[in-house]
Design an enzyme around this catalytic site. Structure first.
Site, PDB file in Angstrom:
ATOM      1  CG  ASP A 196     -23.999 -54.709 -20.862  1.00 50.69           C
ATOM      2  OD1 ASP A 196     -23.204 -53.829 -21.223  1.00 50.69           O
ATOM      3  OD2 ASP A 196     -24.593 -55.455 -21.668  1.00 50.69           O
ATOM      4  CD  GLU A 235     -21.389 -52.464 -18.098  1.00 51.03           C
ATOM      5  OE1 GLU A 235     -21.790 -52.181 -19.232  1.00 51.03           O
ATOM      6  OE2 GLU A 235     -20.756 -53.515 -17.837  1.00 51.03           O
TER       7      GLU A 235
END
Length: 227
Positions: free
Chosen positions: A45, A117
């Site tokens: 992220d 991610e």
């Protein structure tokens, strides 16, 4: 492990354990020999945000900060990551528990977005920031196209942030209040706090969805409507 995924992402792992970890959902870790992709998702992220921010900053030099924030938010949101994951058929490569497998986990938006991610983080750890950047930029529109891009209407977190930042002394944070249900069908509850005061609460099938709904709740309480 399918070599076709490495072909699709145009990257070959030196440490294949990282790839295995990125593709392992928490529902597949009951035998204790597997590590889920949740920690990699956390790192991915941040890498995604950095790469996207740098790209937008360099490509759109005359665009003000507020618009850059909106564009970034549309690129890194769960819906966009879900679409990126679909482009490389990431769902077919995941290690899932039987419960998730039997309830459509391979096509679940939150699972695919999180795995994407995690994959970014795995590439970053295995090959460095340059390789992670190369991978991420393969999914982001070119600079000229970005100028005409519009942020997602349902990105309530960004909209709320824009409202709050008009008062620099105010700060909003998100708090995960609760998670319940079986591993393959969890429900998350999150709250958004203005300084230390709770101003909104929301639920969702992922942490990100719960936070979006908490922000939406806060905006309604503050008198902001979608229309």
């Amino acid at each position: 492990m399918s070599a076709s995924l490495e072909k699709k992402i145009k990257y070959t792992f030196k440490n294949r354990a990282l790839l295995n970890e990125a593709l392992t959902h928490s529902s597949h870790t009951s035998n204790k020999k597997r590590v889920s992709n949740e920690r990699l998702e956390f790192l991915g992220d941040s890498v995604l945000s950095l790469v996207t921010s740098k790209y937008l900053f360099e490509q759109l030099r005359n665009m003000p900060e507020g618009q850059l924030t909106k564009l970034r938010s549309g690129i890194v949101c769960e819906q966009s990551l879900f679409g990126f994951a679909q482009k490389i058929d990431l769902g077919n490569e995941l290690f899932l528990g039987k419960g998730e497998e039997n309830t459509g986990g391979r096509g679940r938006r939150s699972i695919l977005a999180d795995a994407f991610e995690a994959l970014i983080a795995a590439i970053y750890l295995d090959g460095g920031l340059e390789q992670a950047e190369k991978f991420v930029l393969g999914f982001i529109p070119a600079g000229e196209t970005l100028k005409d891009s519009k942020p997602l209407v349902n990105d309530y977190k960004t909209l709320l942030q824009e409202i709050i930042q008009q008062n620099p002394e105010e700060k909003i944070t998100y708090l995960l209040e609760n998670e319940s249900g079986e591993a393959h069908n969890k429900t998350f509850t999150a709250s958004v706090l203005l300084n230390s005061r709770r101003i909104g609460t929301g639920t969702g099938k992922s942490k990100k969805e719960a936070e979006q709904n908490a922000a939406k709740d806060a905006m309604k309480l503050m008198g902001y409507n979608e229309e």
